[in-house]
Design a protein around this motif. Structure first.
Motif, short mmCIF file in Angstrom:
data_model
loop_
_atom_site.label_atom_id
_atom_site.label_comp_id
_atom_site.label_asym_id
_atom_site.label_seq_id
_atom_site.Cartn_x
_atom_site.Cartn_y
_atom_site.Cartn_z
N ILE A 9 0.84 -1.19 0.00
CA ILE A 9 0.00 0.00 0.00
C ILE A 9 0.88 1.24 0.00
N THR A 10 0.62 2.13 -0.95
CA THR A 10 1.36 3.39 -1.05
C THR A 10 0.39 4.57 -1.06
N ALA A 11 0.48 5.42 -0.06
CA ALA A 11 -0.29 6.66 -0.04
C ALA A 11 0.53 7.74 -0.72
N THR A 12 -0.13 8.57 -1.54
CA THR A 12 0.63 9.57 -2.29
C THR A 12 -0.19 10.85 -2.45
N TYR A 13 0.54 11.93 -2.65
CA TYR A 13 -0.12 13.21 -2.95
C TYR A 13 0.78 14.08 -3.81
N ASN A 14 0.39 14.30 -5.04
CA ASN A 14 1.03 15.24 -5.96
C ASN A 14 2.55 15.16 -5.96
N SER A 15 3.07 13.95 -5.99
CA SER A 15 4.52 13.76 -5.97
C SER A 15 4.93 12.66 -6.95
N SER A 16 4.46 12.76 -8.16
CA SER A 16 4.77 11.72 -9.14
C SER A 16 6.26 11.59 -9.39
N HIS A 17 7.01 12.69 -9.18
CA HIS A 17 8.46 12.64 -9.40
C HIS A 17 9.16 11.77 -8.37
N LEU A 18 8.53 11.55 -7.22
CA LEU A 18 9.04 10.63 -6.21
C LEU A 18 8.41 9.25 -6.35
N LEU A 19 7.11 9.25 -6.55
CA LEU A 19 6.34 8.01 -6.62
C LEU A 19 6.87 7.05 -7.68
N LYS A 20 7.27 7.58 -8.82
CA LYS A 20 7.72 6.70 -9.91
C LYS A 20 8.92 5.86 -9.50
N HIS A 21 9.76 6.38 -8.63
CA HIS A 21 10.93 5.63 -8.18
C HIS A 21 10.54 4.55 -7.17
N ALA A 22 9.59 4.88 -6.29
CA ALA A 22 9.10 3.89 -5.34
C ALA A 22 8.47 2.71 -6.07
N ILE A 23 7.65 3.01 -7.08
CA ILE A 23 7.00 1.95 -7.86
C ILE A 23 8.03 1.11 -8.59
N ARG A 24 9.01 1.74 -9.17
CA ARG A 24 10.04 1.01 -9.91
C ARG A 24 10.78 0.05 -8.98
N SER A 25 11.00 0.45 -7.72
CA SER A 25 11.71 -0.43 -6.80
C SER A 25 10.90 -1.68 -6.49
N TRP A 34 2.94 -10.01 -6.01
CA TRP A 34 2.44 -8.91 -5.22
C TRP A 34 1.38 -8.12 -5.99
N GLU A 35 0.66 -7.30 -5.25
CA GLU A 35 -0.17 -6.24 -5.83
C GLU A 35 0.25 -4.94 -5.16
N LEU A 36 0.26 -3.87 -5.92
CA LEU A 36 0.60 -2.55 -5.39
C LEU A 36 -0.63 -1.67 -5.50
N ILE A 37 -1.11 -1.22 -4.35
CA ILE A 37 -2.31 -0.38 -4.29
C ILE A 37 -1.86 1.04 -4.01
N VAL A 38 -1.93 1.89 -5.01
CA VAL A 38 -1.53 3.29 -4.87
C VAL A 38 -2.79 4.12 -4.63
N VAL A 39 -2.82 4.86 -3.54
CA VAL A 39 -4.00 5.65 -3.18
C VAL A 39 -3.63 7.12 -3.14
N GLY A 40 -4.19 7.89 -4.04
CA GLY A 40 -3.94 9.32 -4.07
C GLY A 40 -4.85 10.06 -3.10
N ASP A 41 -4.28 11.00 -2.38
CA ASP A 41 -5.05 11.80 -1.43
C ASP A 41 -5.63 13.01 -2.15
N CYS A 42 -6.51 12.71 -3.13
CA CYS A 42 -7.09 13.72 -4.01
C CYS A 42 -5.99 14.43 -4.80
N CYS A 43 -5.21 13.65 -5.54
CA CYS A 43 -4.12 14.20 -6.35
C CYS A 43 -4.68 15.03 -7.51
N THR A 44 -3.99 16.10 -7.82
CA THR A 44 -4.41 16.98 -8.92
C THR A 44 -3.33 17.12 -9.99
N ASP A 45 -2.26 16.35 -9.86
CA ASP A 45 -1.18 16.43 -10.85
C ASP A 45 -1.25 15.22 -11.78
#
Length: 311
Positions: A9-25, A34-45
């Motif tokens: 589980i990954t919580a995220t907010y408007n930080s795709s420049h960071l998130l992409k590296h976490a997902i790649r890892s 595995w399954e990766l559940i990414v949950v945006g906190d009302c992301c607008t980017d």
């Protein structure tokens, strides 16, 4: 559809420049069930486009309709979607080392524990020119003494691995507005209070880069540290160098406490009886320290939001 072994589980907010590296890892992990559940906190980017751009059916993205301003809400949503036998969290600014998930699975099964906390390497904030010269600090995080849970050790959620049944027993994360400590540390403390069995492997599995320690990290849509480490997670020599840096940092810190800051040690020792009483009352022992340092409930997270450009 067959359920995955591990739900991340990954919580995220408007930080795709960071998130992409976490997902790649995660994608580059040796363990792949595995399954990766990414949950945006009302992301607008462009977070959704970034997630979908990986084209991996094991990765799902949900974007909450209302911004909660904290990890608890999206993490609770992710827990509700999780289908795996085991649960792991990965903060949007952290990395898994390639062998992390596979070793977590074997270690938890061998130990028969409910909840595992694995040490991580925390990269301390530095200026870009210093970082490029290798002049930056690191320290070990989530290291609990003597193989026992300590409420005094801050353990980021990225360093956790637990049974889904344990998460169900714990229930949802509490909201920051209701806590003096952070929701993550309250959840971990609750696990201890409920009698869940812990296991603490003696290895490093996670690389931690705290956005909250980097001023305006949410406004600056680039991280030279993430760009560098994302391409070096397979580098065993670099990992050894980081561990060496962390060992030297820890030794210097211990020497400083012993010889130059003895008052700090005395205060900690004198505070042990109070910690014991608070635990017996079901109160996180760090609550008083958070109250003194950051004010009312949710004080620390409010400060982090302000420093990172969110508040």
């Amino acid at each position: 559809m067959t359920n995955p072994t591990v739900s991340i589980i990954t919580a995220t907010y408007n930080s795709s420049h960071l998130l992409k590296h976490a997902i790649r890892s995660v994608i580059d992990s040796d363990f792949q069930d595995w399954e990766l559940i990414v949950v945006g906190d009302c992301c607008t980017d462009d977070t959704e486009a970034t997630v979908l751009g990986f084209g991996d059916a094991r990765i799902s993205f949900y974007n909450l309709e209302k911004n909660s301003g904290q990890q608890a809400t999206p993490n609770n949503f992710g827990l509700g979607k999780a289908r795996g036998k085991y649960i792991a969290f990965l903060n949007q600014d952290d990395f898994y080392y390639p062998d992390h998930l596979g070793r977590c699975l074997s270690e938890l099964e061998a130990s028969r524990a409910d909840f595992m906390v694995i040490p991580g390497i925390n990269v301390l904030s530095s200026k870009r020119e210093d970082f490029e010269r290798g002049n930056y600090g690191v320290q070990l995080w989530s290291v609990h003494p003597d193989g026992h849970y300590s409420s005094n050790v801050f353990s980021v959620a990225s360093t956790w691995f637990l049974k889904k049944s344990s998460a169900d027993r714990l229930g949802p994360w509490k909201m920051e507005k209701d806590l003096y400590v952070t929701p993550s540390q309250e959840w971990l403390f609750r696990a201890s209070q409920l009698g869940l069995t812990f296991h603490f492997p003696s290895r490093v599995g996670v690389l931690i880069i705290l956005s909250g320690e980097r001023k305006n990290s949410y406004k600056t849509k680039h991280s030279f540290e993430h760009e560098y480490f994302s391409t070096h997670l397979q580098d065993a020599e670099l990992k050894a160098q980081l561990l060496e840096k962390a060992a030297i940092y820890a030794y210097k810190r211990n020497q400083s406490l012993l010889f130059f800051e003895p008052k700090t040690l005395v205060r900690r020792v004198m505070g042990l009886p109070l910690d014991w009483v608070l635990k017996r009352l079901g109160i996180h022992p760090s609550s008083l320290r958070y109250l003194r340092g950051w004010g009312g409930k949710g004080g620390l997270i409010k400060k982090i939001r302000k420093d990172t450009g969110l508040g």
